[in-house]
Design an enzyme around this catalytic site. Structure first.
Site, mmCIF file in Angstrom:
data_model
loop_
_atom_site.group_PDB
_atom_site.id
_atom_site.type_symbol
_atom_site.label_atom_id
_atom_site.label_comp_id
_atom_site.label_asym_id
_atom_site.label_seq_id
_atom_site.Cartn_x
_atom_site.Cartn_y
_atom_site.Cartn_z
ATOM 1 N N HIS A 270 0.770 -1.256 0.000
ATOM 2 C CA HIS A 270 0.000 0.000 0.000
ATOM 3 C C HIS A 270 0.802 1.309 0.000
ATOM 4 C CE1 HIS A 270 -3.464 -2.526 1.040
ATOM 5 N NE2 HIS A 270 -2.755 -3.035 2.020
ATOM 6 N N ASP A 271 1.492 1.576 1.116
ATOM 7 C CA ASP A 271 2.060 2.922 1.313
ATOM 8 C C ASP A 271 3.137 3.276 0.304
ATOM 9 O OD1 ASP A 271 0.393 3.214 3.484
ATOM 10 O OD2 ASP A 271 1.906 2.581 4.939
#
Ligand code: BDR
Ligand code: CA
Length: 341
Positions: A270-271
């Site tokens: 994700h990040d």
């Protein structure tokens, strides 16, 4: 006639080339960046990707928040990432130990008790910067040139919300806030409809949303399309330095839960998509839309309502990214990790 047409043409070409070069030079100025984060397995991958890209990203500071694990652990893990990235010059400020209003929640089931699965953790040599992340944001954004600082939000948005509540005028210094958070098309990952960062502090996300800052959201809609695979993990492992080995070990441990839960062939990172978006926006596609955050108690708490088809006919308030060139992301990650030790 021909005698003066040719030199005039060359002059025009020269002027065009100069203006193209100066436009290129302006684009090449590094992004003035603060990374707000709750490391977190994928946060550490994002931090390593950012630290490996000093030509494009001038990281002013890393600010930490409670999220995946408690604040003392996210702050230690941020300092560990900084040590692994060889960038002890970047200050790490610890921020909010709990959300604005709700009871704290953590994600140790995904990130492990230490918030960093698959690798041994230790107490890093370099400590935290003196002062608090919220005050740092107020001071730095308050003094910054207009529209000059980008904030990457990789966890619950508590720190920036607290800063905006105390000093709303700091929006002036913000160029853009780029958030990993939210979910629309295929549901959430912490409840059927909510994504973890928004569910962990929806009131903070609302404060940031209503502040009027330029906002880009990278929700699960896109991060669940940028998945690992055996070939992509091998690609990262082939870099064969300390940073890539750490990333592969972290990812191998981190992706298991999501792969089992969703029956996906790989896991999301994700990040790191937020940093990839800053480095290579051309890898991503999205749309300006109107978005709301649901902070009413009940089954939709923390849900992001993304009005993709403009049904409400409201002015847009976020750029909502919904797709990406997944292989382009892993090519970028592996080439950048190769620059670290
Ligand atoms: C987000 O939640 C956290 O667990 C991850 O670090 C990421 O920021 C994904 O929903
Ligand atoms: Ca995170």
């Amino acid at each position: 006639m021909i005698e003066w047409i040719q030199p005039a043409k060359r002059l025009l070409q020269g002027v065009l080339l100069m203006s193209l070069l100066s436009a290129g030079a302006a684009q090449a100025a590094p992004i003035d960046l603060i990374i707000d984060t709750d490391p977190g397995a994928d946060d550490v991958v994002a931090l390593l990707l950012a630290m490996a890209s000093p030509d494009e990203l001038k990281i002013r500071a890393i600010t930490t928040v409670a999220g995946n694990v408690r604040l003392d652990k996210t702050s230690r893990n941020a300092r560990l990432a900084r040590e692994w990235g060889g960038r002890e010059d970047i200050p790490v400020y610890a921020g909010a130990p709990k959300p604005l209003l709700r009871t704290p929640i953590y994600a140790a089931n995904i990130h492990g008790e230490e918030g960093l699965p698959g690798v041994p953790v230790h107490e890093p040599k370099a400590g935290l910067a003196k002062g608090n992340a919220v005050q740092y944001l107020i001071d730095t954004l308050g003094k910054a040139k207009p529209d000059s600082i980008t904030v990457a939000m990789l966890g619950p948005q508590t720190n920036l919300a607290l800063a905006l509540i105390q000093a709303p005028e700091i929006t002036k210094g913000i160029k853009e806030v780029v958030v990993m958070g939210g979910a629309h098309f295929n549901g959430g990952n912490i409840t059927p409809v909510a994504e973890f960062n928004l569910f962990a502090d929806p009131e903070a996300a609302e404060v940031v949303l209503s502040s009027g800052v330029k906002l880009t959201y990278l929700p699960l809609d896109v991060t669940h399309k940028v998945l690992t695979s055996d070939a992509r993990l091998t690609q990262l492992a082939t870099v064969n330095n300390q940073a890539s080995k750490l990333v592969v070990d972290i990812l191998n441990a981190y992706i298991k839960t999501d792969m089992d839960h969703y029956g996906m062939p790989g896991g999301p990172v994700h990040d790191a998509s937020v940093i990839a978006y800053l480095l290579k926006p051309e890898l991503f596609k999205g749309r300006q839309i109107h978005m709301q955050v649901d902070s009413r108690e009940g089954p939709t708490y923390g849900q992001t309502i993304a009005d993709w088809h403009n049904t409400l006919e409201q002015p847009s308030n976020v750029m909502w990214i919904d797709s990406a060139d997944a292989q382009g992301f892993f090519d970028l990650l592996s080439t950048r990790l190769a620059r670290l030790k």
